[in-house]
Design an enzyme around this catalytic site. Structure first.
Site, PDB file in Angstrom:
ATOM      1  N   ASP A   1     -43.057  83.658  76.328  1.00  0.00           N
ATOM      2  CA  ASP A   1     -43.467  85.058  76.388  1.00  0.00           C
ATOM      3  C   ASP A   1     -44.991  85.177  76.465  1.00  0.00           C
ATOM      4  OD1 ASP A   1     -43.139  87.802  76.415  1.00  0.00           O
ATOM      5  OD2 ASP A   1     -43.088  87.970  74.241  1.00  0.00           O
TER       6      ASP A   1
ATOM      7  N   ASN B   1     -33.815  91.174  81.943  1.00  0.00           N
ATOM      8  CA  ASN B   1     -34.994  91.236  82.819  1.00  0.00           C
ATOM      9  C   ASN B   1     -34.704  91.831  84.192  1.00  0.00           C
ATOM     10  OD1 ASN B   1     -36.513  88.157  81.557  1.00  0.00           O
ATOM     11  ND2 ASN B   1     -36.828  90.285  80.940  1.00  0.00           N
TER      12      ASN B   1
END
Length: 251
Positions: A21, A69
């Site tokens: 991330d 996502n």
């Protein structure tokens, strides 16, 4: 060269999973063009793979693209799919050089036919390598994974191959993704967020959790090594007491 491997070989994690991330924030912090943070993130993977191989880690699983996502802007999704294909093509010579097996987990039905073929081809060409396994999670979600395993068992019940009352956690564990790999020992998230975001929920039931403020493109082998050293110092009880673990260790 790692200084850790010769010191504590017994405590090296067999399976490390990483939520990579912070790419977008890295791009913004460094005034990069939109999407270039993801490019930097792609390049950060190689030294981490090399460290794991050198240290004796059996499996490294990285979260490249979650099932959630798909909700991101179309242009960003397209870039991520392009980078995934680029990563696979770039990694293949390295997989052959270091004899690393490459695997992919997730719902491939949402990927393009060309990308599905690329992933399958990479898996076939590296299937016989045994130095380490690199797993890339793409279009993956832990809840999807468990539901998919349950669906397979339900189908067996419907077909008369299995009784519903015989289903247990051991049986379910045989149908989740990576059922043939060791359970996750270390789950790492970069980027300063403190959640696991639907990643390997079943496989990480007893994983040691590590969170770092470091954005993924800046995450490097020395920081991973420090985490591995800390992992070796933690007492993993799996429901037992400290006294039980200490008694087992001394025997």
């Amino acid at each position: 060269m790692s200084i850790f491997a010769p010191l504590l070989p017994v405590f090296i994690p067999r399976h490390i999973a990483i939520i990579m991330d912070g790419n977008n924030r890295y791009g913004k912090a460094n005034d990069l063009n939109k999407g270039e943070g993801h490019v930097a993130g792609k390049d950060a993977l190689d030294p981490i793979v090399e460290y794991c191989l050198e240290t004796g880690v059996e499996v490294l699983t990285v979260f490249a693209f979650s099932s959630e996502n798909w909700q991101r802007p179309v242009t960003e999704v397209a870039l991520l799919m392009h980078l995934l294909a680029l990563t696979v093509n770039e990694q293949m010579p390295r997989m052959h050089k270091y004899r690393i097996r490459m695997r992919f987990i997730g719902d491939r039905s949402q990927l393009t036919a060309d990308l599905q073929h690329l992933l399958a081809d990479a898996e076939v060409k590296t299937a016989h390598f045994d130095a380490m396994t690199l797993v890339i999670a793409i279009s993956y979600g832990g809840q999807w994974d468990i539901a998919n395993a349950a669906q397979q068992l339900a189908q067996q019940v419907q077909d008369g191959q299995l009784r519903a009352e015989d289903i247990n956690k051991t049986m379910l564990s045989q149908h989740v993704q990576l059922a043939d790999e060791p359970a996750v020992d270390m789950l790492i998230r970069t980027g300063g967020e403190y959640r696991i975001s639907n990643f390997l929920l079943w496989q990480s039931a007893y994983a040691e959790l590590f969170f770092t403020q470091t954005l993924w493109p800046n995450f490097a082998a020395p920081e991973l090594e420090a985490m591995v050293v800390e992992f070796a110092q933690r007492q993993r009880r799996f429901g037992k007491t400290s006294e039980q673990i200490e008694t087992q260790t001394s025997q």
